[in-house]
Design a protein around this motif. Structure first.
Motif, PDB file in Angstrom:
ATOM      1  N   SER A 229      49.700  61.951  78.251  1.00  0.00           N
ATOM      2  CA  SER A 229      49.068  60.778  77.633  1.00  0.00           C
ATOM      3  C   SER A 229      48.833  60.975  76.137  1.00  0.00           C
ATOM      4  O   SER A 229      47.905  60.410  75.571  1.00  0.00           O
ATOM      5  CB  SER A 229      47.730  60.497  78.320  1.00  0.00           C
ATOM      6  N   LEU A 230      49.675  61.761  75.494  1.00  0.00           N
ATOM      7  CA  LEU A 230      49.488  62.071  74.084  1.00  0.00           C
ATOM      8  C   LEU A 230      49.565  60.824  73.208  1.00  0.00           C
ATOM      9  O   LEU A 230      48.787  60.677  72.263  1.00  0.00           O
ATOM     10  CB  LEU A 230      50.525  63.107  73.640  1.00  0.00           C
ATOM     11  N   ASP A 231      50.468  59.913  73.520  1.00  0.00           N
ATOM     12  CA  ASP A 231      50.611  58.710  72.700  1.00  0.00           C
ATOM     13  C   ASP A 231      49.330  57.877  72.687  1.00  0.00           C
ATOM     14  O   ASP A 231      48.887  57.407  71.635  1.00  0.00           O
ATOM     15  CB  ASP A 231      51.816  57.874  73.134  1.00  0.00           C
ATOM     16  N   ARG A 232      48.707  57.723  73.838  1.00  0.00           N
ATOM     17  CA  ARG A 232      47.470  56.932  73.924  1.00  0.00           C
ATOM     18  C   ARG A 232      46.341  57.583  73.131  1.00  0.00           C
ATOM     19  O   ARG A 232      45.613  56.920  72.397  1.00  0.00           O
ATOM     20  CB  ARG A 232      47.057  56.781  75.387  1.00  0.00           C
ATOM     21  N   ILE A 233      46.237  58.902  73.235  1.00  0.00           N
ATOM     22  CA  ILE A 233      45.171  59.610  72.528  1.00  0.00           C
ATOM     23  C   ILE A 233      45.400  59.548  71.019  1.00  0.00           C
ATOM     24  O   ILE A 233      44.451  59.375  70.246  1.00  0.00           O
ATOM     25  CB  ILE A 233      45.063  61.063  73.025  1.00  0.00           C
ATOM     26  N   LEU A 234      46.639  59.664  70.582  1.00  0.00           N
ATOM     27  CA  LEU A 234      46.934  59.551  69.151  1.00  0.00           C
ATOM     28  C   LEU A 234      46.551  58.179  68.617  1.00  0.00           C
ATOM     29  O   LEU A 234      45.993  58.066  67.526  1.00  0.00           O
ATOM     30  CB  LEU A 234      48.419  59.829  68.881  1.00  0.00           C
ATOM     31  N   ILE A 235      46.826  57.145  69.375  1.00  0.00           N
ATOM     32  CA  ILE A 235      46.448  55.788  68.965  1.00  0.00           C
ATOM     33  C   ILE A 235      44.931  55.672  68.888  1.00  0.00           C
ATOM     34  O   ILE A 235      44.389  55.153  67.912  1.00  0.00           O
ATOM     35  CB  ILE A 235      47.034  54.737  69.923  1.00  0.00           C
TER      36      ILE A 235
ATOM     37  N   LEU B 211      49.160  65.583  63.512  1.00  0.00           N
ATOM     38  CA  LEU B 211      48.787  66.470  64.611  1.00  0.00           C
ATOM     39  C   LEU B 211      49.626  67.748  64.585  1.00  0.00           C
ATOM     40  O   LEU B 211      49.096  68.843  64.764  1.00  0.00           O
ATOM     41  CB  LEU B 211      48.940  65.762  65.955  1.00  0.00           C
ATOM     42  N   ALA B 212      50.911  67.614  64.340  1.00  0.00           N
ATOM     43  CA  ALA B 212      51.792  68.778  64.272  1.00  0.00           C
ATOM     44  C   ALA B 212      51.327  69.746  63.189  1.00  0.00           C
ATOM     45  O   ALA B 212      51.283  70.962  63.405  1.00  0.00           O
ATOM     46  CB  ALA B 212      53.234  68.335  64.019  1.00  0.00           C
ATOM     47  N   ASP B 213      50.955  69.221  62.022  1.00  0.00           N
ATOM     48  CA  ASP B 213      50.465  70.067  60.935  1.00  0.00           C
ATOM     49  C   ASP B 213      49.168  70.778  61.321  1.00  0.00           C
ATOM     50  O   ASP B 213      48.996  71.958  61.044  1.00  0.00           O
ATOM     51  CB  ASP B 213      50.229  69.238  59.672  1.00  0.00           C
ATOM     52  N   ARG B 214      48.270  70.064  61.979  1.00  0.00           N
ATOM     53  CA  ARG B 214      46.983  70.638  62.361  1.00  0.00           C
ATOM     54  C   ARG B 214      47.119  71.715  63.440  1.00  0.00           C
ATOM     55  O   ARG B 214      46.382  72.692  63.442  1.00  0.00           O
ATOM     56  CB  ARG B 214      46.045  69.554  62.883  1.00  0.00           C
ATOM     57  N   VAL B 215      48.060  71.508  64.358  1.00  0.00           N
ATOM     58  CA  VAL B 215      48.212  72.404  65.501  1.00  0.00           C
ATOM     59  C   VAL B 215      49.170  73.562  65.189  1.00  0.00           C
ATOM     60  O   VAL B 215      49.068  74.623  65.795  1.00  0.00           O
ATOM     61  CB  VAL B 215      48.699  71.608  66.733  1.00  0.00           C
ATOM     62  N   GLY B 216      50.087  73.351  64.249  1.00  0.00           N
ATOM     63  CA  GLY B 216      51.063  74.391  63.938  1.00  0.00           C
ATOM     64  C   GLY B 216      52.256  74.370  64.863  1.00  0.00           C
ATOM     65  O   GLY B 216      52.844  75.409  65.161  1.00  0.00           O
ATOM     66  N   VAL B 217      52.612  73.180  65.325  1.00  0.00           N
ATOM     67  CA  VAL B 217      53.772  72.981  66.207  1.00  0.00           C
ATOM     68  C   VAL B 217      54.694  72.001  65.491  1.00  0.00           C
ATOM     69  O   VAL B 217      54.231  71.138  64.745  1.00  0.00           O
ATOM     70  CB  VAL B 217      53.321  72.399  67.569  1.00  0.00           C
ATOM     71  N   THR B 218      55.995  72.128  65.715  1.00  0.00           N
ATOM     72  CA  THR B 218      56.918  71.212  65.044  1.00  0.00           C
ATOM     73  C   THR B 218      56.768  69.795  65.599  1.00  0.00           C
ATOM     74  O   THR B 218      56.387  69.608  66.757  1.00  0.00           O
ATOM     75  CB  THR B 218      58.388  71.651  65.222  1.00  0.00           C
ATOM     76  N   VAL B 219      57.090  68.834  64.765  1.00  0.00           N
ATOM     77  CA  VAL B 219      57.071  67.430  65.195  1.00  0.00           C
ATOM     78  C   VAL B 219      58.056  67.234  66.338  1.00  0.00           C
ATOM     79  O   VAL B 219      57.778  66.500  67.292  1.00  0.00           O
ATOM     80  CB  VAL B 219      57.397  66.487  64.012  1.00  0.00           C
ATOM     81  N   ALA B 220      59.192  67.918  66.273  1.00  0.00           N
ATOM     82  CA  ALA B 220      60.205  67.798  67.336  1.00  0.00           C
ATOM     83  C   ALA B 220      59.637  68.244  68.682  1.00  0.00           C
ATOM     84  O   ALA B 220      59.836  67.577  69.702  1.00  0.00           O
ATOM     85  CB  ALA B 220      61.448  68.616  66.982  1.00  0.00           C
ATOM     86  N   ASN B 221      58.909  69.368  68.698  1.00  0.00           N
ATOM     87  CA  ASN B 221      58.341  69.843  69.957  1.00  0.00           C
ATOM     88  C   ASN B 221      57.242  68.917  70.466  1.00  0.00           C
ATOM     89  O   ASN B 221      57.136  68.689  71.675  1.00  0.00           O
ATOM     90  CB  ASN B 221      57.816  71.274  69.811  1.00  0.00           C
ATOM     91  N   LEU B 222      56.430  68.377  69.572  1.00  0.00           N
ATOM     92  CA  LEU B 222      55.411  67.414  70.004  1.00  0.00           C
ATOM     93  C   LEU B 222      56.058  66.132  70.517  1.00  0.00           C
ATOM     94  O   LEU B 222      55.549  65.516  71.456  1.00  0.00           O
ATOM     95  CB  LEU B 222      54.438  67.097  68.871  1.00  0.00           C
ATOM     96  N   SER B 223      57.162  65.739  69.921  1.00  0.00           N
ATOM     97  CA  SER B 223      57.882  64.550  70.393  1.00  0.00           C
ATOM     98  C   SER B 223      58.397  64.749  71.813  1.00  0.00           C
ATOM     99  O   SER B 223      58.340  63.839  72.639  1.00  0.00           O
ATOM    100  CB  SER B 223      59.059  64.221  69.467  1.00  0.00           C
ATOM    101  N   ILE B 224      58.897  65.943  72.089  1.00  0.00           N
ATOM    102  CA  ILE B 224      59.371  66.260  73.440  1.00  0.00           C
ATOM    103  C   ILE B 224      58.213  66.189  74.429  1.00  0.00           C
ATOM    104  O   ILE B 224      58.337  65.631  75.516  1.00  0.00           O
ATOM    105  CB  ILE B 224      60.050  67.650  73.455  1.00  0.00           C
ATOM    106  N   LEU B 225      57.069  66.734  74.033  1.00  0.00           N
ATOM    107  CA  LEU B 225      55.883  66.682  74.891  1.00  0.00           C
ATOM    108  C   LEU B 225      55.424  65.245  75.097  1.00  0.00           C
ATOM    109  O   LEU B 225      55.169  64.810  76.225  1.00  0.00           O
ATOM    110  CB  LEU B 225      54.757  67.516  74.272  1.00  0.00           C
ATOM    111  N   LYS B 226      55.349  64.490  74.015  1.00  0.00           N
ATOM    112  CA  LYS B 226      54.891  63.094  74.065  1.00  0.00           C
ATOM    113  C   LYS B 226      55.792  62.245  74.964  1.00  0.00           C
ATOM    114  O   LYS B 226      55.315  61.374  75.695  1.00  0.00           O
ATOM    115  CB  LYS B 226      54.861  62.525  72.649  1.00  0.00           C
ATOM    116  N   ALA B 227      57.086  62.519  74.937  1.00  0.00           N
ATOM    117  CA  ALA B 227      58.043  61.747  75.736  1.00  0.00           C
ATOM    118  C   ALA B 227      58.066  62.190  77.201  1.00  0.00           C
ATOM    119  O   ALA B 227      58.760  61.592  78.019  1.00  0.00           O
ATOM    120  CB  ALA B 227      59.435  61.867  75.139  1.00  0.00           C
ATOM    121  N   GLY B 228      57.328  63.258  77.525  1.00  0.00           N
ATOM    122  CA  GLY B 228      57.301  63.733  78.907  1.00  0.00           C
ATOM    123  C   GLY B 228      58.507  64.553  79.293  1.00  0.00           C
ATOM    124  O   GLY B 228      58.797  64.720  80.469  1.00  0.00           O
TER     125      GLY B 228
END
Length: 77
Positions: free
Chosen positions: A6-12, A21-38
């Motif tokens: 439910s990452l998309d809902r929480i980000l909204i 979020l990627a900058d704050r967590v230290g994870v690439t945007v690509a990896n967060l996108s994969i997580l967000k997309a399930g």
């Protein structure tokens, strides 16, 4: 997969971009996108903890189990 992210809902709700979020967590945007997309097959507890810290949430806010048809067992834990 019976785990929904439910990452998309929480980000909204937090009015935060995936890039921020990627900058704050230290994870690439690509990896967060994969997580967000399930499409992620695994999430490290350290990454989950960092996401919860930055989003001020609990792991159960990010990950939801939705039972469905029986699936093949996976080799990973």
């Amino acid at each position: 997969m019976p785990i929904r992210v439910s990452l998309d809902r929480i980000l909204i709700d937090r009015r935060m971009s995936l890039t921020e979020l990627a900058d704050r967590v230290g994870v690439t945007v690509a990896n967060l996108s994969i997580l967000k997309a399930g499409r992620a097959r695994a999430v490290r507890f350290s990454t989950l903890a960092a996401l919860c810290r930055e989003l001020d949430c609990q792991p159960g806010d990010l990950l939801v189990y939705e039972p469905g048809p029986a699936e093949e067992p996976e080799d990973e834990l």
